[in-house]
Design an enzyme around this catalytic site. Sequence first.
Site, PDB file in Angstrom:
ATOM      1  N   SER A 282      12.646 -15.296 -12.335  1.00  0.00           N
ATOM      2  CA  SER A 282      12.387 -16.585 -11.685  1.00  0.00           C
ATOM      3  C   SER A 282      10.924 -16.987 -11.704  1.00  0.00           C
ATOM      4  O   SER A 282      10.612 -18.141 -11.432  1.00  0.00           O
ATOM      5  CB  SER A 282      12.878 -16.534 -10.240  1.00  0.00           C
ATOM      6  OG  SER A 282      14.267 -16.303 -10.249  1.00  0.00           O
TER       7      SER A 282
ATOM      8  N   HIS B 298      22.783 -24.641  -3.153  1.00  0.00           N
ATOM      9  CA  HIS B 298      21.658 -25.184  -2.405  1.00  0.00           C
ATOM     10  C   HIS B 298      21.870 -26.635  -2.030  1.00  0.00           C
ATOM     11  O   HIS B 298      21.032 -27.233  -1.369  1.00  0.00           O
ATOM     12  CB  HIS B 298      20.378 -25.078  -3.236  1.00  0.00           C
ATOM     13  CG  HIS B 298      19.891 -23.668  -3.406  1.00  0.00           C
ATOM     14  ND1 HIS B 298      20.244 -22.893  -4.487  1.00  0.00           N
ATOM     15  CD2 HIS B 298      19.108 -22.896  -2.623  1.00  0.00           C
ATOM     16  CE1 HIS B 298      19.681 -21.704  -4.368  1.00  0.00           C
ATOM     17  NE2 HIS B 298      18.984 -21.680  -3.225  1.00  0.00           N
TER      18      HIS B 298
ATOM     19  N   CYS C 257      16.114 -22.266  -6.863  1.00  0.00           N
ATOM     20  CA  CYS C 257      17.472 -22.690  -7.211  1.00  0.00           C
ATOM     21  C   CYS C 257      17.690 -22.615  -8.725  1.00  0.00           C
ATOM     22  O   CYS C 257      17.053 -23.316  -9.503  1.00  0.00           O
ATOM     23  CB  CYS C 257      17.698 -24.122  -6.726  1.00  0.00           C
ATOM     24  SG  CYS C 257      19.281 -24.779  -7.275  1.00  0.00           S
TER      25      CYS C 257
END
Lengths: 373, 646
Positions: free
Chosen positions: B334, B377, B390
Amino acid sequence: MFRLDRRLFANFDWILLLLLLLICGMAFFSLYSATYPPKPQGMPLYLKQCYLLLIGFCGYIFLISFDYQELHSWNYPMYVLILLLLVVAFFLGKSAGGAQRWINLGFMKLQPSEPAKLMLVITLASYYSRNEVIDGYSLKDLGIPIILTAIPFVFIMMQPDLGTALMLGVIFVSMTVFVKIRLSTYAILGCCAGAVGAFGWLRLLKPYQKQRIETFFNPENDPMGHGYQILQSKIAVGSGEMFGKGYMKGTQGHLHFLPERHTDFAFSVWGEEWGFVGSVFFLSIYFFMLLWGLNVAMTSRDRFGMLLAYGIVMLIFWQAVINLMMILGFLPVVGIPLPLFSYGGSSLLTTLLGMGILMNIRMRRFQTSCAKE
Amino acid sequence: MARKIFEEIEEIPERDDDALDVLKRRLVVVSVIVMIFTALIIARLWYLQIDHGDDYKDLAFNNRVRIRQVAAPRGHILDRNGKEIVTNRPSFNVVLVREDSQNLEDVLKRLAGVLHEDTSELWKRIRDASGTAPHIPIVLKEDISWDTLAYLENHNQDFSGIRIAVVPVRIYHYGDLASHLIGYLGIINKKELAEADPEKYTGEDLIGKMGLEKLRENDLRGQKGSSSSEVNARGFEQKLLKNEEPTPGKEIRLTLDVDLQQVAESMMDQEDRAGAVVATEVNTGRVLVAASAPKIHLDDFTGGISTENWNALLANPKHPLINKVVQGQYPPGSTYKIVTALAALATGTVTESTIFNCPGHFQFGNRVYMCWRHSGHGAVDIRRAITESCDVYFYQAGIKMGVDTLADFARKLGLGQKTGIEMEHEKSGLIPTREWKLKQYKQKWQDGETVSVAIGQGYDLATPLQINMMTATVANGGKVFLPQIVEAVHESDGRSTDQFHPKLIRELTGMGKYMAIVREGLVGVVNGDRGTARAARIDGIAVAGKTGSAQVVKLAQYKGMKEEDIPYKYRDHAWFTCYAPADDPEIAVTVLVEHGLHGGSEAAPIAKAILMKYFETRLQAMAKEKEDRKNAKPAAPVTPGTAARP
């Protein structure tokens, strides 16, 4: 005995003496350098050399004072005396662990094998002059000379001192060939020598003696042993180049790379410090003196004088040649000094006595044998 | 008178002795023989002294002159504040000089007792050195203690031929601190010797084998000194001919901060973590921390590592031999969303108000890609997408841009290429493009793969240093600096030869406002209520960062398994990269914990500890100020109303 007539003075060979003094002088200078700095204890060697020279020249003067013909009668008593000394040295050596070849006289260590060489020259010259064979000596005629040589030879071999023993052989051969022997005798003697040589190599030579000879042929097998000595000697001489490193400036000698640098390898020090020029100068004088000595032989009045002078010259010549060839890497390490130049009392005295005899012969070249009476 | 005598002499008749004449002729022959020998000997003298005089002169010189090399003290290595990391100390070795030795057997027996060694071990060392010249010392034991040294010195008459040799050895003041970076020394090997300058190196020299010891060998080494002495045949030195003092090696001052490095390493050492920690100055590229875990033990390497130790290092599943700062390549996970976000904003794919809906999964083609939060989300904009990480938002942004656009931005930020730091064997990471796949696999790029790449999975690989540099670039508004670890190189006389200058590699222009948006998202990651790295929050200093979990394998069998039940080597790597202070960034910190599962819980606290240390004085000042204010107004009550304002 000092009935010297003026003719003797007139016939005194100043050149022969000058050459001898020059050589002794160079030897002294080189010895001073080779043994510098002197050991803290005991008398410095150069000083000892002074005393030895003094004694030697006293002997020299003594030996020119009487006619050399007298030596005929002194010969055998002296011969026996020297043999006795050899025996004494042998037993002293035995008790000292086998390394000793000398008799301590207090002021010097007498090596009887050195005067034995001169003794053999006198003995052989005396014998061959008294027993002249016109058409060459046969084997039978050589019996006594062989025995006369063999006795001291065996004693010296047993010390053991291979180099000096071989020197006796060289003297015998030089003198015997000179007086002419028969062709057949050559052949027989040659065969015998070969057989003795082979036997000696197999049975008589000590291992270290064999090793020295083997090392000479394969020096790389023994870089720190005798090959090392020869190599260091070659380095010393070679690095002298044309003009040398200068007196007292030789590094090989002063830093102890050279073994035996004041005795057997004394000439290496000379070669290193004085270079090619100095070496040739020395050798010229040295060998000129020998040639002069041969001239003494040539002009001597009788067969004994001729043989004696010749024998003395050969005694010095062969020792010098063997020593120099060893130093210059032509021969294995054999314990043979350069006469007059290597430090060593017995050798120096013997050689000076020999030179005295030579002068004696020179001085009396025109006297007839009857002048003695 | 004399004439008369002469005449008298002349009158004496020549004896007509034939036999004597024969001998005279022979004497002439003998004279010729003497002359031949004389000539032979003189010829030999010519050969030795004139023809080969130069050779023998060299031999005589080598005989008498012993040139001893004196090793130069190796340069010290300091940290940015001048704290000594590596210096030298004298080590006392027991050596045997065979040519001076007597009664060797007895001496060795006594020595073995003093050294607490086995006699056979000492004999072995002597045997190993047989064949060397007898004046060359043989090392019997290295680095003896002061007590042993004192004993041997006091009883030296009992130890004939035994001497003490003083050799400088490296001393590591902080143990194995930054061991991968510093490296170690070893005896020069044949290959190195063949490549080295023969003037400078001889067979027994030490040479840098790894790290800066190797890379900065030329600076650290210095110049050997030499002393020429005249020696005699026994090898004893007679007089000094020439003496050249060695020039000490140059001192290297690193950009590294020992205190921060220690914090990083102690955090990694806890629980035996494996991974890397990097901290750099955002506006210069100075590296403050470069830690790779597990560390290697430098002492194991001095004097050559044992096979046993070497095999243990190779077999260790945590790969201690790899400097993970630059050699470890991991999927960025991420943390890569920073790249995707910037690219999406810069290309206009999204704006700051663009909203994607996240139902917890994303269908592309006939495949469904999950968001890490399976419940979804909901509607997210870019800031929230970064803050809450997300996945679905970035799937969609990525698909819209395509892999090549993404790759273009990733490369601009320094990914997929070597940073050029002064470290060995740096890896370039991997940023895939269509062209790359065609070349590598002879296959067309699948758009589905872009989905994975957009969140830093798939083919993406990056080193911790690259992620750190990317973070720094975002923090400083677009400047890509060369990461550097050497602050200055000082000559032994104190002059500085190589002073640090920041090196700007490139500057990303026109990206300022997009980076600002991304930075806002990153601030939320740490400080937002729903941020993923709340563990890195520091009171008083605003930290901004991004967490990441890098999937190691995608195995169905581990799906739904409890994390602690997954075998260690299949667990996700934990990333956290951050900078602080958020409004005026100074430092960027990146932490990778191998198989640490979650960046937020595993990596973020390590980064926080480093930041706490970095800002220590400021935090203390703030605490003091606060304290002072409290003391100044001791009676001021805190109204509950103001405190509870949402």
